[in-house]
Design a protein around this motif. Structure first.
Motif, mmCIF file in Angstrom:
data_model
loop_
_atom_site.group_PDB
_atom_site.id
_atom_site.type_symbol
_atom_site.label_atom_id
_atom_site.label_comp_id
_atom_site.label_asym_id
_atom_site.label_seq_id
_atom_site.Cartn_x
_atom_site.Cartn_y
_atom_site.Cartn_z
ATOM 1 N N GLY A 56 -11.396 -45.996 -14.212
ATOM 2 C CA GLY A 56 -10.603 -45.967 -12.986
ATOM 3 C C GLY A 56 -11.515 -45.638 -11.818
ATOM 4 N N SER A 57 -11.085 -46.058 -10.623
ATOM 5 C CA SER A 57 -11.931 -45.776 -9.453
ATOM 6 C C SER A 57 -11.832 -44.304 -9.037
ATOM 7 N N LYS A 58 -10.779 -43.623 -9.490
ATOM 8 C CA LYS A 58 -10.574 -42.218 -9.096
ATOM 9 C C LYS A 58 -11.768 -41.361 -9.506
ATOM 10 N N LEU A 59 -12.263 -41.575 -10.720
ATOM 11 C CA LEU A 59 -13.402 -40.766 -11.174
ATOM 12 C C LEU A 59 -14.691 -41.179 -10.466
ATOM 13 N N SER A 115 -3.772 -39.866 4.472
ATOM 14 C CA SER A 115 -4.685 -40.427 3.478
ATOM 15 C C SER A 115 -4.111 -40.222 2.093
ATOM 16 N N TRP A 116 -4.668 -40.960 1.171
ATOM 17 C CA TRP A 116 -4.257 -40.855 -0.243
ATOM 18 C C TRP A 116 -4.370 -39.414 -0.737
ATOM 19 N N VAL A 117 -3.489 -39.068 -1.672
ATOM 20 C CA VAL A 117 -3.312 -37.676 -2.107
ATOM 21 C C VAL A 117 -4.519 -37.025 -2.778
ATOM 22 N N ASN A 156 -4.243 -49.562 3.042
ATOM 23 C CA ASN A 156 -4.130 -48.118 2.959
ATOM 24 C C ASN A 156 -2.888 -47.638 2.200
ATOM 25 N N ASN A 157 -3.121 -46.709 1.339
ATOM 26 C CA ASN A 157 -2.063 -45.934 0.714
ATOM 27 C C ASN A 157 -2.101 -44.584 1.424
ATOM 28 N N PRO A 158 -1.146 -44.169 2.185
ATOM 29 C CA PRO A 158 0.283 -44.463 2.083
ATOM 30 C C PRO A 158 0.864 -45.462 3.080
ATOM 31 N N SER A 181 -15.840 -46.496 0.967
ATOM 32 C CA SER A 181 -14.754 -47.410 1.303
ATOM 33 C C SER A 181 -13.920 -47.661 0.048
ATOM 34 N N ASP A 182 -12.733 -47.058 0.023
ATOM 35 C CA ASP A 182 -11.840 -47.203 -1.129
ATOM 36 C C ASP A 182 -11.059 -48.502 -0.938
ATOM 37 N N GLU A 183 -11.449 -49.516 -1.734
ATOM 38 C CA GLU A 183 -10.853 -50.844 -1.570
ATOM 39 C C GLU A 183 -10.044 -51.238 -2.804
ATOM 40 N N ILE A 184 -9.376 -50.235 -3.389
ATOM 41 C CA ILE A 184 -8.635 -50.501 -4.622
ATOM 42 C C ILE A 184 -7.502 -51.522 -4.391
ATOM 43 N N TYR A 185 -7.021 -51.634 -3.139
ATOM 44 C CA TYR A 185 -5.950 -52.614 -2.849
ATOM 45 C C TYR A 185 -6.485 -53.879 -2.161
ATOM 46 N N SER A 186 -7.804 -54.099 -2.224
ATOM 47 C CA SER A 186 -8.363 -55.186 -1.398
ATOM 48 C C SER A 186 -7.809 -56.559 -1.768
ATOM 49 N N LEU A 211 -9.326 -52.678 -11.392
ATOM 50 C CA LEU A 211 -8.298 -53.615 -11.862
ATOM 51 C C LEU A 211 -6.879 -53.061 -11.717
ATOM 52 N N SER A 212 -6.755 -51.771 -11.337
ATOM 53 C CA SER A 212 -5.460 -51.096 -11.447
ATOM 54 C C SER A 212 -4.358 -51.722 -10.611
ATOM 55 N N LYS A 213 -4.703 -52.221 -9.435
ATOM 56 C CA LYS A 213 -3.637 -52.619 -8.509
ATOM 57 C C LYS A 213 -3.436 -54.132 -8.498
ATOM 58 N N TYR A 214 -4.496 -54.894 -8.260
ATOM 59 C CA TYR A 214 -4.270 -56.342 -8.106
ATOM 60 C C TYR A 214 -3.884 -56.983 -9.424
ATOM 61 N N TRP A 218 -5.276 -49.437 -18.041
ATOM 62 C CA TRP A 218 -6.511 -49.852 -18.724
ATOM 63 C C TRP A 218 -7.692 -48.986 -18.299
ATOM 64 N N ARG A 219 -7.576 -48.360 -17.164
ATOM 65 C CA ARG A 219 -8.608 -47.472 -16.617
ATOM 66 C C ARG A 219 -9.955 -48.183 -16.472
ATOM 67 N N VAL A 220 -9.993 -49.156 -15.580
ATOM 68 C CA VAL A 220 -11.265 -49.809 -15.248
ATOM 69 C C VAL A 220 -11.453 -49.764 -13.734
HETATM 70 C C1 LIG Z 1 -5.774 -45.236 -2.488
HETATM 71 C C2 LIG Z 1 -6.072 -45.141 -3.939
HETATM 72 N N1 LIG Z 1 -7.349 -44.997 -4.312
HETATM 73 C C3 LIG Z 1 -7.689 -44.887 -5.606
HETATM 74 C C4 LIG Z 1 -6.736 -44.912 -6.591
HETATM 75 C C5 LIG Z 1 -7.187 -44.737 -8.018
HETATM 76 O O1 LIG Z 1 -6.928 -45.823 -8.808
HETATM 77 P P1 LIG Z 1 -7.604 -46.017 -10.220
HETATM 78 O O2 LIG Z 1 -8.218 -44.732 -10.638
HETATM 79 O O3 LIG Z 1 -6.512 -46.455 -11.117
HETATM 80 O O4 LIG Z 1 -8.679 -47.091 -10.025
HETATM 81 C C6 LIG Z 1 -5.382 -45.057 -6.254
HETATM 82 C C7 LIG Z 1 -4.334 -45.043 -7.300
HETATM 83 O O5 LIG Z 1 -3.214 -44.681 -7.127
HETATM 84 C C8 LIG Z 1 -5.040 -45.195 -4.889
HETATM 85 O O6 LIG Z 1 -3.775 -45.355 -4.486
#
Ligand SMILES: Cc1ncc(COP(=O)(O)O)c(C=O)c1O
Length: 430
Positions: A104-107, A126-128, A183-185, A211-216, A241-244, A250-252
């Motif tokens: 996952g991109s979080k780590l 910003s994201w939580v 952007n999330n939220p 640059s967090d582009e998880i929703y790109s 891969l989590s969003k698109y 799957w945590r990639v």
């Molecule tokens: C803005 C943002 N960044 C990063 C993540 C982390 O996603 P993941 O760890 O599944 O790649 C999320 C997931 O909710 C998100 O909303």
């Protein structure tokens, strides 16, 4: 010898008051309420609802026999394909980046924060997880308010500069900025026209951009250029891969780490080697197909994104018609309605903060939302984050596959979202 009566509690200061991440908490609240028979309209936790494309599920099954550890930075072939895939779409020069594959991109975001010493700058909202991650590392968080306008999610360069200077005068040492677009939220994008001035401030002040582009690839008007394309030596990109592809479980995730930042790739890889060791071997091999540009997968991603766009825009338009401040979303699957116009009427009902608003919405109409405070907004700002993905993704794909105009189909394939939108409008007009 008995140790009865002697309890040891040595939880470290940076962790002891850390609450469960609000999004995961909302998920648990929704699951628990549903399990006890309460009808909940889930607009709290945001999870893309589409099924795993069959070819990807087959690839995962085919690779189940891979039981050895892979390279810490990820399967080389996967890293190369991911770099090609994302750089083709976000405009970065792939020759300037190395890739780390993470769970996952979080780590990867956490490892980047850990690797680069100093304090973190985040726009608000910003994201939580950015601020808690900084807190876990003992770093300070410097907030800069973002402006939410029809043009997008805008961070004024002057506000950024003055936040950096005033943080330094307080003894903070801001060194890194996390930007997130789409952007999330808010569901808004940073207008690419704003990048040069932001890069200019960051370059002059020695601030590294993450640059967090998880929703790109969940962007409604075509692919979005990355800010890292303008400043490759001073920016990292995180994606996955989590969003698109609706593959959160799957945590990639991928980290594009600038070659121009000496030692950063080695530092992130060293952190990986001492923590997650590597991403699941079968999952990495299946993920190869996700970033191969295979036409059926691309068509699937395109349709999912169009469906996200249709639902998010539909709900936003209905809230805006009812007088709630809600800008047209540009990407992701979230809305950030602000109920400021209802402040006086809400005050008579005892609703004066985003938390009391979120609680009342759940109690009165079963709509689960997240309060703006979870994203750093001041308590009195009457903003909520709504996620708009509580529908059957497989049915939605089937209903939408042969249509160009999806707006008229939303009520049919997303009845719970529709019901939630009606409930929020009624609640606001009460
Ligand atoms: C803005 C943002 N960044 C990063 C993540 C982390 O996603 P993941 O760890 O599944 O790649 C999320 C997931 O909710 C998100 O909303």
């Amino acid at each position: 010898m008995s140790h009865k009566g002697h309890s040891v509690n040595a939880i470290r200061d940076s962790i002891v008051n850390l609450p469960l991440s609000p999004t995961l908490k909302a998920n648990q609240a929704g699951v628990a309420a549903r399990a006890s028979g309460t009808r909940v309209l889930q607009m709290g936790f945001g999870q893309s609802p589409f099924p795993v494309p069959p070819a990807l599920a087959r690839a995962l099954a085919d690779h189940a026999g891979h039981n050895a550890y892979d390279h810490v930075a990820g399967l080389a072939e996967l890293g190369e394909s991911a770099l090609r895939y994302f750089s083709d779409r976000n405009g970065v020069d792939s020759s300037q980046f190395d890739v780390v594959v993470g769970p996952g991109s979080k780590l990867i975001l956490y490892a980047l924060q850990m690797a680069i010493s100093g304090d973190l700058i985040v726009p608000v909202p910003s994201w939580v997880s950015y601020a808690p991650q900084a807190a876990m590392l003992g770093d300070q968080v410097v907030s800069v308010p973002a402006s939410l306008t029809p043009a997008g999610y805008q961070l004024e360069p002057d506000s950024l500069l003055s936040a950096i200077h005033s943080a330094r005068s307080r003894g903070c040492n801001p060194t890194k900025l996390i930007l997130n677009s789409p952007n999330n939220p808010t569901g808004l994008c940073i207008p690419p026209a704003d990048y040069p001035a932001l890069v200019d401030v960051c370059t002059r002040e020695g601030i590294f951009i993450i640059s967090d582009e998880i929703y790109s690839l969940v962007t409604f008007d075509g692919n979005l250029e990355s800010i890292a394309s303008l400043h490759p030596a001073g920016s990292a990109v995180t994606t996955g891969l989590s969003k698109y592809l609706s593959l959160g479980g799957w945590r990639v995730g991928f980290g594009l780490i600038p070659k121009g930042y000496a030692g950063l790739f080695d530092a992130v890889t060293a952190i990986a080697s001492e923590t997650w060791s590597g991403v699941s071997a079968p999952v990495q091999r299946a993920a190869l197909l996700a970033v191969a540009g295979e036409p059926d997968i691309e068509a699937h991603v395109d349709l999912c994104t169009r469906i996200h766009g249709a639902v998010a825009r539909n709900v936003a338009a209905r809230l805006a018609e009812a007088g709630i401040h809600c800008l047209e979303p540009q990407g992701a699957f979230y809305l950030w309605p602000d109920f400021e116009p209802m402040r006086e009427r809400f005050a008579q009902r005892g609703i004066t903060t985003s938390e009391s608003l979120s609680e009342a919405l759940l109690a009165d109409c079963g709509v689960l939302s997240l309060p703006g405070t979870a994203f750093g907004a001041p308590p009195e700002v009457l903003a909520l984050r709504l996620s708009v993905c509580d529908y059957d993704g497989a049915a939605a794909l089937e209903m939408c596959s042969d249509h160009n105009d999806l707006a008229s189909l939303v009520e049919g394939f997303a009845p719970r979202v529709d019901e939630a939108a009606k409930a929020i409008v009624a609640f606001a007009q009460e």
